[in-house]
Design a protein around this motif. Structure first.
Motif, PDB file in Angstrom:
ATOM      1  N   GLY B 126       0.810  -1.215   0.000  1.00  0.00           N
ATOM      2  CA  GLY B 126       0.000   0.000   0.000  1.00  0.00           C
ATOM      3  C   GLY B 126       0.846   1.267   0.000  1.00  0.00           C
ATOM      4  O   GLY B 126       2.065   1.249   0.192  1.00  0.00           O
ATOM      5  N   CYS B 127       0.157   2.374  -0.172  1.00  0.00           N
ATOM      6  CA  CYS B 127       0.815   3.649  -0.407  1.00  0.00           C
ATOM      7  C   CYS B 127       1.316   4.310   0.879  1.00  0.00           C
ATOM      8  O   CYS B 127       0.577   4.455   1.844  1.00  0.00           O
ATOM      9  N   PHE B 179      -4.340   3.869  -5.521  1.00  0.00           N
ATOM     10  CA  PHE B 179      -5.324   4.928  -5.754  1.00  0.00           C
ATOM     11  C   PHE B 179      -5.112   5.609  -7.101  1.00  0.00           C
ATOM     12  O   PHE B 179      -6.047   5.975  -7.789  1.00  0.00           O
ATOM     13  N   GLY B 368       0.289   2.743   4.879  1.00  0.00           N
ATOM     14  CA  GLY B 368       0.099   1.383   4.373  1.00  0.00           C
ATOM     15  C   GLY B 368      -0.997   1.304   3.328  1.00  0.00           C
ATOM     16  O   GLY B 368      -1.458   0.219   2.988  1.00  0.00           O
ATOM     17  N   GLY B 369      -1.418   2.468   2.817  1.00  0.00           N
ATOM     18  CA  GLY B 369      -2.485   2.472   1.821  1.00  0.00           C
ATOM     19  C   GLY B 369      -3.868   2.450   2.449  1.00  0.00           C
ATOM     20  O   GLY B 369      -4.858   2.246   1.752  1.00  0.00           O
ATOM     21  N   GLU B 371      -7.322   3.641   3.531  1.00  0.00           N
ATOM     22  CA  GLU B 371      -8.135   4.664   2.885  1.00  0.00           C
ATOM     23  C   GLU B 371      -8.400   5.830   3.835  1.00  0.00           C
ATOM     24  O   GLU B 371      -8.651   5.615   5.014  1.00  0.00           O
TER      25      GLU B 371
END
Ligand code: SF4
Ligand code: SF4
Lengths: 388, 407
Positions: B126-127, B179, B368-369, B371
Motif C-alpha cells: 500500500g501507499c 489509488f 500502508g495504503g 483509505e
C-alpha cells in the motif's frame, strides 16, 4: 443523482482479462451516455496467483463530483450487482489479501443482483450461496466458467454476454444500446454485439428470499489496536502437528484454524487408495502439506487445505492413482479416506464414475500458446467464436 | 492573457495513472527506458511494453537485473543525450539509492516515476510517501500527482523542466500506489504533434558524452571542488522554480488547458481552517470540504503539487490568512520535532517567518495504503477547527484512523 457499483468476483490469472474487459466495458458504455466512471482491480489481490479469488470493480456516476463522493478505491462498501464468473466461487472466497472466507454476496445490496455464469439450476447454486437477511435476485447466465491462461485470452464472448445481462438487471446503469456501441468500438466485432443482445434476451432471473441459501457461518473478526499487537507484528505459527485424527498412528500436520485456501481450487485430487504404493511422494511434494498420513500408511488429502495446484497428480508414479477432478463435481470438503474406510465398494464405484467423467472433459484452464483456443474450436469443427 | 494558437487535438482513453505515464513516454518519444518489476510501478512497464509491441513507441526497453542497474543504465543513457524514463517503488527505489543520489549530482535529467509504496518488511504494497521523500535533499525535482490526467500532463512538464539547460536535474513523479497507479479513468491524450511543439528535443550541448566531444564526467573532486559543485546544484534548483512556471504557461498555450504550477487551492480564499496534503488523498478531503461548506463551515484544502522545489511563497500566501492549519502526512518521521511527518515540518518551517503565522496541528493518515475515508477527513477538520478556536498551535501529532490510543 445515482451512483452504481458493480463487482466481478473472478479467478486470479485465469479470468483477469475477462473481469477487466467487463469493468472497462461498463465504464466505456457509461461514457457513451455522458456518465463518468472508473474501473479498478482490488489492489490487495495483485500480484495474482492462479485461481486465487480476486475482485474487479466498476463505479459509475452522473458526474465527476458525484463519483468522488462515492469512491473507495480498495473496495466499495456495497454493490448493485455482483458478477461471479465461476460458479464454484459461490461457496465463498478467501482472497490473497486475507479477510477470511467471505460470502459471494457479501457486498450485494438489498434487491441487488448476483449474476452467475453456470450450468447449474438456481436451487443447486443456492445450496452453496450464503443466506442473507435481505432479498436479492439471482441471475444465471447459462454456460461454463471461462478460463484463460496468463498470456492468452479465450475470447468466447463471456465478457460481452455478461454486459448484455447487466443491461437487463441494471438498466439504470447503462442501456443495452450503449453497451452494443461500446462493444462495437472496443472489439470491432458484430458477432460480439449479437452475443450481448442474445444474453440480454435469454437471461434467467430468480428472486431470492431472505433466509434462502446455505447456513454456513459468515466469517468475521476483530482487529486489535496497536498497543495489543505483538511488537513488529510477530505472528504466532501453528504447532507442528500430531497423529492422524488426534490418535497415536499416522501423522497430521498442524494447520491454521482460519486460513483454509480451498476456495482457490478449481480442481481437486481424487485418490485410488487401492493402487497407492505408499511411496510418500505426494506427501513430500505437496507445497501446502495437505496430505494426512493414515495409520495404515496411506495418504488422505485434506481438502480444506488443498489449493488444487495438481503437483500431487504430476509426481505420483502410479498411473491413475491421483486424478485431478473439476471442483463443480463436489459440494463439500469431505475426507476420501473416511469414506473409503466406511464403504469400500461405494467408494470404488464413485471413483470409477468421477474419473471417467473427468477424462471426458478438457482440463478447465491452461491455455499455453497463441491460437490454442482457435485450434480447439477448429478441432471441434467450429470456426467462429460465437460460443453459447 | 494567453492566446490559443490552435484548437486542441486530443482523444479520450480509459487508462490508469500508470498507463497515463506510459502514454506520456510515447508522446515524449523517449529513447531509453529500463524495467525491473515491483508493484505498483510494474504497471507502467507493462503498458510501455505494450505500446512498443503495438508500434506506438520506438525505444530501447532494457530489463535490468535489479533496480540499482535500472537506474545506473538510464543515468549513463542520459549522459550521452538520450531521453530517459525509469521508476520503481518502495524498497526497490531504496535499493537503487546509490545510483539515484549520483544522478542528481551529475546533473542528468532522468525522469522517474515512484509508485508510492510502503517500505516493507513486514510485507506491504500500500501507499506511503517515505520512498519518494528519501530523495528530497539530493537535488531531485519532486512532484506529486493526484489523477491520471495530471500524471500525463506532469510527465510532459517533467521532461521539459528537467532537460532545460538552466536546470539539468532529474525529476521524480510520485504517484500513490493503488489509488492512482491502478484506477482507470478517462484521460485526455493529446496529439503527438502538439506535444512536439511543447517539448523540445533533449540537447546536452557541451555536456554530452560523445566521441566527438571528449569530456570527463564524475571526476574525483574532494574538498577542493565539491562545495562549489553543490552550490551549482542549489542554483539550478532555485532556477527550476521559474522554469516550471514557464512550462505551465507554455502548456496552456499549446494544449489549451490551464495548470496552476505549484499548488491547487480548493475553497481556501475565505477559509478559516485549511488542511494541507499531497497526492490522491486530495479527493476525499475535497469531498469533505464540500460537505462541511454545505453546513456553513469555512474550510478549505491546499494541495502541494511540487515538493522540490518547495512552493514556499504559495504556502505562505495561502496559509497565513487562515485561523488554523492542519497538515496531513502520508509518511512518518520517527523522533522528529513533534513526532509528525515530513510535510508538516516543511510547512511549519515555511510559515515560521510568514507575516501572519497561523496555529498548526499535524496528522499522520493513510499509512500502508489505508483509505482516508469521509469520517476521517471530517475528524481532521474537527481537530483543526478546535485549534482555530483556541488560537494556539497543538503540538500533538494525531494518528488518524489508527486502531488504539492516540499516544
Ligand atoms: S493439488 Fe495436490 S499438491 Fe496441490 S495442494 Fe492439493 S493436495 Fe497439495
Ligand atoms: S504419490 Fe501416489 S503412490 Fe505415492 S503415496 Fe502418493 S498417492 Fe500413493
Amino acid at each position: 443523482m445515482t451512483t452504481y457499483a458493480v463487482e466481478v468476483v473472478y479467478r486470479g490469472v485465469f479470468q483477469k482479462t475477462l473481469s477487466r474487459n467487463i469493468c472497462r466495458g461498463i465504464v466505456l458504455a457509461a461514457h457513451k451516455e455522458g456518465k463518468v466512471g472508473t474501473a479498478f482491480g482490488r489492489y490487495g489481490d495483485s500480484p495474482e496467483r492462479n485461481g486465487v479469488p480476486a475482485k474487479y470493480f466498476a463505479v459509475v456516476a452522473d458526474d465527476r463530483i458525484e463519483l468522488e463522493e462515492s469512491l473507495a478505491k480498495y473496495e466499495p462498501k456495497e454493490v448493485d450487482v455482483t458478477i461471479c464468473a465461476d460458479d464454484t466461487l459461490c461457496r465463498g472466497l478467501e482472497s490473497w489479501g486475507w479477510y477470511g472466507l467471505q460470502a459471494i454476496n457479501a457486498l450485494t445490496k438489498e434487491n441487488g443482483t448476483l449474476i452467475v455464469t453456470s450450468k447449474q439450476t438456481p436451487e443447486s447454486l443456492l445450496e452453496d450461496i450464503h443466506r442473507t437477511d435481505t432479498p436479492y435476485n439471482l441471475a444465471i447466465l447459462s454456460g461454463p466458467a471461462s478460463f484463460s491462461g496468463l498470456w492468452v485470452y479465450k475470447d468466447d464472448h463471456t465478457d460481452v454476454r455478461i454486459l448484455g445481462a447487466l443491461a437487463k438487471v441494471l438498466p439504470g446503469l447503462v442501456g443495452l444500446e450503449s453497451y452494443c456501441q461500446a462493444i462495437e468500438e472496443q472489439w470491432k466485432s458484430g458477432a460480439k454485439v449479437v452475443s450481448a443482445r442474445r444474453s440480454y434476451e435469454q437471461l434467467h432471473v430468480r428472486p431470492v428470499e431472505p433466509g434462502e441459501g446455505s447456513s454456513a457461518p459468515r466469517f468475521s473478526f476483530e482487529k486489535p489496536g496497536w498497543e495489543e499487537m505483538k511488537e513488529a507484528l510477530v505472528v504466532q505459527g501453528v504447532a507442528k502437528g500430531a497423529g492422524f485424527r488426534g490418535g497415536d498412528g499416522g501423522f497430521q500436520a498442524g494447520r491454521s484454524e482460519v486460513f483454509k485456501k480451498f476456495s482457490t481450487r478449481t480442481m481437486r485430487p481424487v485418490i485410488n487408495f487401492e493402487i497407492c504404493t505408499k511411496c510418500t511422494l505426494c506427501w513430500l511434494q505437496c507445497p501446502d502439506t495437505c496430505f494426512d498420513v493414515t495409520p495404515d500408511g496411506l495418504y488422505d488429502v485434506n481438502t480444506e487445505a488443498c489449493c488444487g495446484c495438481g503437483v500431487c497428480e504430476d509426481v505420483c508414479p502410479v498411473p491413475d492413482c491421483i486424478t485431478m477432478v473439476g471442483e463443480e463435481h463436489f459440494k463439500d470438503n469431505f475426507s476420501q479416506y473416511d469414506w473409503y474406510q466406511r464403504d469400500k465398494e461405494g467408494y470404488r464405484q464413485w471413483l470409477k464414475g468421477i474419473t471417467a467423467a473427468q477424462s471426458a472433459q478438457k482440463r478447465s484452464h491452461g491455455l499455453h500458446h497463441w491460437g490454442q483456443y482457435q485450434e480447439e474450436l477448429a478441432a471441434a469443427g467450429r470456426g467462429d467464436n460465437d460460443d453459447n | 492573457m494567453t492566446t490559443r494558437t490552435q484548437t486542441p487535438v486530443e482523444r479520450e482513453e480509459l487508462i490508469s495513472g500508470s498507463e497515463a505515464i506510459a502514454r506520456a513516454c510515447a508522446l515524449a518519444d523517449i529513447d531509453v527506458v529500463t524495467a525491473y518489476p515491483i508493484r505498483p510501478y510494474d504497471t507502467v512497464m507493462q503498458f510501455v511494453s505494450k505500446l512498443i509491441a503495438d508500434g506506438e513507441l520506438k525505444c530501447e526497453f532494457i530489463i535490468a537485473e535489479s533496480e540499482h542497474s535500472q537506474f545506473e543504465i538510464v543515468k549513463h543513457a542520459s549522459a550521452v543525450g538520450a531521453r530517459t524514463f525509469v521508476g520503481s517503488s518502495g524498497v526497490g527505489w531504496f535499493y537503487a539509492m546509490e545510483a539515484i543520489a549520483v544522478t542528481a549530482g551529475l546533473r542528468l535529467p532522468v525522469v522517474a516515476m515512484v509508485g508510492n509504496r510502503a517500505l516493507d518488511d513486514p510485507g506491504a504494497f500500500g501507499c506511503e510517501h517515505n520512498d519518494a521523500l528519501a530523495v528530497r535533499d539530493l537535488g531531485w525535482l519532486l512532484t506529486w500527482v493526484s489523477s491520471g490526467q495530471e500524471a500525463l500532463d506532469t510527465a510532459l512538464i517533467a521532461w521539459r523542466v528537467a532537460e532545460d539547460p538552466r536546470v539539468f536535474l532529474p525529476c521524480a513523479i510520485s504517484a500513490d500506489g493503488a489509488f492512482l497507479t491502478h484506477a482507470q479513468q478517462m484521460v485526455r491524450v493529446p496529439d503527438k504533434g502538439l506535444v512536439e511543439r511543447f517539448l523540445p528535443p533533449y540537447r546536452r550541448g557541451e555536456f554530452q558524452l560523445h566521441p566527438d566531444n571528449p569530456i570527463t564526467i564524475a571526476p574525483q573532486v574532494n574538498e577542493d571542488w565539491l562545495m562549489e559543485m553543490r552550490k551549482q546544484s542549489d542554483a539550478a534548483m532555485r532556477r527550476a522554480r521559474g522554469v516550471i512556471v514557464e512550462a505551465c504557461d507554455a502548456f496552456e498555450r499549446v494544449f489549451g488547458r490551464k495548470l496552476t504550477p505549484f499548488v491547487e487551492e480548493y475553497m481556501t480564499e475565505d477559509a478559516d481552517t485549511i488542511l494541507v496534503g499531497m497526492g490522491t488523498l486530495a479527493m476525499p478531503i475535497k469531498v469533505a470540504v464540500r460537505r462541511l461548506r454545505a453546513q456553513g463551515q469555512k474550510v478549505g484544502f491546499l494541495r502541494l503539487k511540487w515538493f522540490r522545489p518547495f512552493p514556499v511563497e504559495d504556502v505562505q500566501r495561502v496559509l497565513s490568512r487562515a485561523k488554523a492549519v492542519g497538515v496531513i502526512d502520508r509518511d512518518y518521521s520517527f523522533g522528529s520535532p513533534f513526532h509528525s511527518g515530513v510535510l508538516s515540518h516543511e510547512v511549519r518551517s515555511a510559515l515560521y517567518d510568514a507575516a501572519a503565522r497561523p496555529p498548526m496541528v499535524s496528522f499522520v493518515a493513510g499509512l500502508g495504503g489505508r483509505e482516508v475515508t469521509q469520517p476521517l477527513a471530517t475528524e481532521m477538520f474537527t481537530i483543526a477547527g478546535q485549534v482555530a478556536r483556541s488560537g494556539r498551535s497543538d503540538n500533538e501529532t494525531y494518528w488518524i484512523g489508527v486502531r488504539g490510543k492516540q499516544s
